[in-house]
Design an enzyme around this catalytic site. Structure first.
Site, PDB file in Angstrom:
ATOM      1  N   SER A 115      -5.137   2.629   4.759  1.00 42.14           N
ATOM      2  CA  SER A 115      -5.586   3.908   4.203  1.00 42.14           C
ATOM      3  C   SER A 115      -6.807   4.421   4.984  1.00 42.14           C
ATOM      4  CB  SER A 115      -5.879   3.737   2.719  1.00 42.14           C
ATOM      5  OG  SER A 115      -6.029   4.986   2.109  1.00 42.14           O
TER       6      SER A 115
ATOM      7  N   ASP B 158       5.245   5.389  -0.145  1.00 43.71           N
ATOM      8  CA  ASP B 158       3.889   5.955  -0.085  1.00 43.71           C
ATOM      9  C   ASP B 158       3.948   7.475  -0.067  1.00 43.71           C
ATOM     10  OD1 ASP B 158       1.257   6.643   0.427  1.00 43.71           O
ATOM     11  OD2 ASP B 158       0.970   5.154   2.006  1.00 43.71           O
TER      12      ASP B 158
ATOM     13  N   HIS C 247       1.292   4.336  -2.512  1.00 46.73           N
ATOM     14  CA  HIS C 247       0.227   4.105  -1.543  1.00 46.73           C
ATOM     15  C   HIS C 247      -0.429   2.732  -1.714  1.00 46.73           C
ATOM     16  CE1 HIS C 247      -2.817   5.024   1.331  1.00 46.73           C
ATOM     17  NE2 HIS C 247      -3.780   4.866   0.462  1.00 46.73           N
TER      18      HIS C 247
END
Lengths: 369, 369
Positions: free
Chosen positions: B146, B312, B347
């Protein structure tokens, strides 16, 4: 095409799914086109969460026409030279039908948080009272998207003889946690807003500049109406011209879009109505009063047209396909068709991609029922 | 495995991408494992938005270990008997490194909104100061998910000689409007919160029960960390036992989950840090100081392992695949591999689906660079 807007007052009790009673109640609705002699050409259009009965046409001085004007009108997919279209403002809303800011009879004070929770079932039952009064005992079709699609499905299951054709778009058989989570943002934002005053706000006061918290909730809604693809196409990473990249509050265009739409919305919609309608959406479950989805769908007699949109991240196309699959399992494949529209528009597709759906709607309306 | 937590103070100026200067600044970091004689076995782990330098191991009396404890440790994928793992709290954060609530030298008053906007580039530059001081001039690998994956990619492009191996998970080459839109909810919620006091809040006062608005922003975040599938699996339409279905404020389990996580978060994270780090995420664009993505990636010398997750919805796997495709176009296929993990976790997958990624990480760390 002539627009007729009316409000009907009902004094008979509406027995709600919760066990509570709503009495009396009003329904505001709009019609386009003329009812035929035997009143068999009504097409009931059900609106979405924040929509209204103003589905088509343009009022004097209005800049934008009704929300489905591209589909409804003379010679359009829902042809108002043939059908009489009726769109009713849902119970709990704030455009004329009874909702939380309506007076709580016999008092003239509004219900506010004393308004009962209403469900899709209740919204549909209320509409039946109106149709009965208008002498419409059987509709040609019922059609709706999103929350309107839930109402359409509810008509099919709970009022199986009312309409021979049911068209449900961008909807579901039971609201899933992903959609509930988006609604949660709005619910929490409004509840924690000091200007909401635990529901005791002065509506005039908050209408002027709108509740910021409601705007915020609506921004979360707008995320779910779009999709990663449609946002990328619409806004890219473009920056608002006047805003600085290295300023903490500099904005991308997508941010300005959310602000604009959120704030506009908060000026035109009542916060309590919003809370009640998202509640109705959250607890929508076509299986609740049945043993299973098989059981509930076994009541359907109408021809069911189910339209899902590939980019819809609020009500996934799989959810619509599940309804079709269950109808097939029930040996009722002939009564249900599922159409998946290739769209990158997200949940809003049913309001936007009209050229991809209007032939399906036209055909479904003409199908033998 | 021994955990060492330290803070280093730097008095040399950090020239920020914005043109502003940060001086002095602190960096808090943690190490696991031992540096070898020539200091060539460092594995730099970069944390995500709300993470910290505490990536692995368990402090005395701590109930939960560090955020990637399943991957980092003796004999684990990032084997601390072989590598010396270093995780630095990012600039702008609130766990020891300099951020908006740090004193603004020479005053002892915090920066608050006078803190400069920091970018991923700045976060990485600051880390290089630390590594330099530690005598680490070349790392064995840099890895992160991320926001940490953005830092890893930034190392690859802007510090091409620093590390032979770069592993970036669940990230992107440029933050897309969909992710920016989710961050917008948090930004607006906090800014409009009267308790935020335009940044002049008393941190002790708000830490006790947390800013409701920050909790709200985090709830929006949590939606994007999951996915429709993972939410359906995790919560279904189950209702909180004590809550009534027909009560306006009755809750589904998914709602309680969002509340719980949102409120916990708001007690442990500083609102200004949150605003500054989402700003850094929003404006991350690996092409900004280059002509194009081709141009920026043409600087890469490291072996790039790109890991995307199918479920995601915050940073779509396509975005990671785009980096691989661009490397291929540049005739550098041998330097880049793209692995797409089949996951329904959204995610959060890079923090959760460790059994699906650890062999890829192990292999990438052992690859010849």
């Amino acid at each position: 095409m002539k627009i007729r807007t009316k409000t009907e007052h009902f004094t008979n009790p509406l027995y709600l799914e919760s066990g509570r009673i709503l009495e009396p109640f009003d329904l505001t609705y709009e019609t386009y086109g003329e009812l035929n002699a035997d009143k068999s050409n009504a097409v009931v259009v059900c609106h979405a969460l924040t929509g209204s009965h103003h589905a088509a046409g343009r009022y004097e001085n209005e800049t934008k026409p009704g929300w489905w004007d591209g589909i409804i009108g003379d010679g359009k997919a829902i042809d108002t030279t043939r059908y009489c279209v009726i769109c009713v403002n849902t119970l709990g809303s704030c455009f004329g039908s009874t909702g939380p800011m309506s007076p709580r009879f016999p008092s003239s004070e509004p219900y506010r948080l004393k308004f009962p929770v209403v469900t899709i079932t209740d919204m549909v039952r209320a509409q039946r009272f109106l149709f009965d009064r208008l002498g419409i005992h059987k509709a040609h079709a019922v059609i709706g998207g999103s929350l309107g699609g839930m109402q359409a499905l509810c008509f099919a299951i709970e009022h199986p003889n009312f309409s021979g054709r049911i068209i449900s778009l961008a909807s579901t058989y039971a609201t899933q946690p992903w959609a509930i989570a988006f609604n949660k943002i709005a619910m929490e934002a409004v509840l924690n807003d000091p200007r909401f005053k635990e529901g005791q706000y002065d509506p005039k006061e908050i209408q002027e500049d709108g509740l910021v918290s409601l705007a915020l909730g609506r921004m979360a809604g707008h995320i779910s109406f779009l999709s990663p693809d449609s946002m990328a196409k619409k806004f890219g990473r473009n920056y608002v011209d006047t805003d600085g990249l290295y300023e903490l509050f500099g904005r991308f265009q997508v941010e300005r879009y959310l602000e604009y739409n959120g704030h506009n919305f908060s000026k035109r919609f009542d916060p309590l109505s919003y809370l009640y309608i998202i509640k109705a959406m959250n607890i929508f479950d076509a299986t609740r009063n049945f043993e299973s989805l098989h059981d509930s769908l076994s009541h359907v007699r109408a021809k069911l047209t189910l339209i899902g949109f590939r980019g819809d991240l609020l009500f996934l196309p799989e959810e619509m396909a599940t309804i079709k699959k269950t109808m097939d399992d029930l040996g009722r494949a002939h009564l249900a068709e599922y159409i998946e529209i290739d769209s990158k528009y997200g949940h809003d597709a049913f309001l936007v991609e009209l050229d991809k759906i209007d032939m399906h709607i036209k055909r479904a309306l003409e199908a033998k029922a």
